[in-house]
Structure formats: structure tokens, C-alpha cells
Design an enzyme around this catalytic site. Structure first.
Site, mmCIF file in Angstrom:
data_model
loop_
_atom_site.group_PDB
_atom_site.id
_atom_site.type_symbol
_atom_site.label_atom_id
_atom_site.label_comp_id
_atom_site.label_asym_id
_atom_site.label_seq_id
_atom_site.Cartn_x
_atom_site.Cartn_y
_atom_site.Cartn_z
ATOM 1 C CB SER A 13 -0.882 -0.227 1.166
ATOM 2 O OG SER A 13 -0.361 0.018 2.352
ATOM 3 C CG MET A 90 7.991 -7.933 5.815
ATOM 4 S SD MET A 90 7.701 -6.412 6.692
ATOM 5 C CE MET A 90 7.388 -6.868 8.233
ATOM 6 C CG ASN A 107 12.261 0.780 6.643
ATOM 7 O OD1 ASN A 107 11.595 0.168 5.913
ATOM 8 N ND2 ASN A 107 12.592 0.801 8.094
ATOM 9 C CG HIS A 109 9.756 1.303 12.190
ATOM 10 N ND1 HIS A 109 9.602 0.058 12.308
ATOM 11 C CD2 HIS A 109 9.507 1.574 13.625
ATOM 12 C CE1 HIS A 109 9.387 -0.473 13.483
ATOM 13 N NE2 HIS A 109 9.206 0.469 14.303
HETATM 14 C C1 GRF Z 1 3.710 -0.800 7.040
HETATM 15 O O1 GRF Z 1 3.181 -0.769 8.021
HETATM 16 C C2 GRF Z 1 5.076 -0.302 7.022
HETATM 17 O O2 GRF Z 1 5.252 0.729 8.000
HETATM 18 C C3 GRF Z 1 5.909 -1.246 7.519
HETATM 19 O O3 GRF Z 1 5.462 -2.488 6.730
HETATM 20 C C4 GRF Z 1 4.081 -2.217 6.506
HETATM 21 C C5 GRF Z 1 3.922 -2.234 4.824
HETATM 22 O O4 GRF Z 1 2.796 -2.327 4.456
HETATM 23 N N1 GRF Z 1 7.385 -1.427 7.178
HETATM 24 P P1 GRF Z 1 2.294 -1.982 2.698
HETATM 25 O O5 GRF Z 1 2.888 -3.403 2.368
HETATM 26 O O6 GRF Z 1 3.064 -0.748 2.255
HETATM 27 O O7 GRF Z 1 0.849 -1.937 2.745
#
Ligand code: GRF
EC number: 2.1.2.2
Length: 216
Positions: A13, A90, A107, A109
Site C-alpha cells: 500500500s 521484511m 524505510n 517504520h
Molecule cells: C507498513 O506498516 C510499514 O510501516 C511497514 O510494513 C508495512 C507495509 O505495508 N514497514 P504495505 O506493504 O506498504 O501496505
């Protein structure tokens, strides 16, 4: 035009929010490639829909973590990528990438760093009982969520919040500050000095602080 490479593992997203801002002409950048470590990542569908090349790199095919990151690094460099975006990637990025892109990996977070680094930042905040949490865009260094901070945004934590409800509230701001940080980088307005990031000619918008509209 700044050349961007995006790394993602799942839903994507944030990747979508960045695509949308670029397509709206608000970030002078082009996404050269999406690289995923998971063939099921929904981010792939988003790349397809927007005509962005994508590549699945299977970590299991490599003898070491460094070899995995060398493959990714080489792909990014061969496409002239200047800024790497971790959009829900991840994994901890290792030396081959850090050496090739010093202060050029960003990044997001889902907590107000340095509080609650690592996995499940939103659950950590709920469990700890903090009243305010939020999200942080930062440059990536060798630590876990420890690099220089670019932008943060805050949201309230309500007494009845769950990991999911807080995540949803934080995500709305992630989708604002991540593209914003990339825009600043693309405009050449971020200057890293030690562990601090100077933003040239910039006032943090009030909307990035506790916002009753988003919080309720
Ligand atoms: C988000 O909450 C971001 O902060 C974390 O991983 C999640 C990724 O969500 N690092 P998306 O894949 O961007 O929807």
C-alpha cells in the site's frame, strides 16, 4: 528525474501511495523496478497495473545473505537506480546494499522511532500503553530501524485500540509522509549530517502531528 527502485514483501500500500504521487506529477521521479522476495506479494499486481518492471528474487536460491543482496544491488545498479525504497520489505538490508547506496535507502517504520523498532511496532505501542504513536521515514543504516530520521508523524493511541485499529490509523499517515520524504529527496532538499537530516526550506506541516480528524 530521480531513478527509484522499490523493495517490498507484501501488500504494497505504501508502494501504491508512492506510485500515485509520482503519477500525479508531485514527485520528480520514476520507479525503475519493483523487487520482491515473495512471489505472492500483492505489490506485484500494483506494478503490473502501472507498467512498472518487477523481479522476484528468491532468497533461498543464494548461499548467503550477502549473495542475495549482491544480486539485488546489481539489478538496481544496472538500472541506474539512485534511491532505494523499502516499502514493507521484511528483511534487514545487509552490507552489499548499504555500501552501494549510502544514505540512499529509505524505510518506513510504523512507530515513532527510536521507540518500538523491529517487528510489530504498532502492537508494541499498544502493549506498552503509550498515548501517542505514529510512523517514521528514515535512512537505512546497518542497525534495525536506527538510521537518520527524515520525517515523523504522530497519531493518538486510544484506550480501546488493538494492533489492527492503531495500524489502520498509522497507515493513513504512512501514505502521506513516505511520498513526502521521497519528494524532498528528489528535489535535492535532504542533507545528512551525522545522524541528523537537514531539510532545506521546509516546515513540517501541522497535519503530521496528532490530528483529531484522523485520530477519532
Ligand atoms: C507498513 O506498516 C510499514 O510501516 C511497514 O510494513 C508495512 C507495509 O505495508 N514497514 P504495505 O506493504 O506498504 O501496505
Amino acid at each position: 528525474m530521480l531513478k527509484i527502485g522499490v523493495l517490498a514483501s507484501g501488500r504494497g500500500s505504501n508502494f501504491q501511495a508512492i506510485i500515485d504521487e509520482i503519477e500525479a506529477g508531485r514527485i520528480p521521479a520514476k520507479i525503475e523496478i519493483l523487487i520482491v522476495d515473495n512471489p505472492e506479494a500483492y505489490a506485484i499486481e500494483r506494478a503490473k497495473k502501472h507498467g512498472i518492471p518487477y523481479l522476484y528474487v528468491n532468497p533461498k536460491e543464494f548461499k548467503s545473505k550477502d549473495a542475495f543482496y549482491e544480486r539485488i544491488r546489481d539489478e538496481l545498479l544496472s538500472r541506474g537506480v539512485e534511491l532505494v525504497i523499502l516499502a514493507g520489505f521484511m528483511r534487514i538490508v545487509k552490507k552489499p546494499m548499504l555500501d552501494a547506496f549510502p544514505n540512499r535507502i529509505m524505510n518506513i517504520h510504523p512507530a515513532l522511532l527510536p521507540s518500538f523498532p523491529g517487528l510489530h511496532g504498532q502492537k508494541q505501542a499498544v502493549d506498552y500503553g503509550v498515548r501517542i504513536s505514529g510512523c517514521t521515514v528514515h535512512f537505512v543504516d546497518e542497525g534495525v530501524d536506527s538510521g537518520p530520521i527524515i520525517i515523523q508523524a504522530a497519531v493518538p493511541v486510544h484506550p480501546d485500540d488493538t494492533e489492527d485499529s492503531l495500524s489502520e490509523r498509522i497507515l493513513k499517515l504512512e501514505h502521506k509522509i513516505f511520498p513526502e520524504a521521497i519528494r524532498l529527496f528528489a528535489e535535492g532538499r535532504l542533507k545528512v549530517e551525522g545522524r541528523k537530516v537537514k531539510i532545506l526550506d521546509y516546515k513540517l506541516p501541522d497535519k503530521y502531528f496528532t490530528n483529531p480528524e484522523i485520530g477519532q
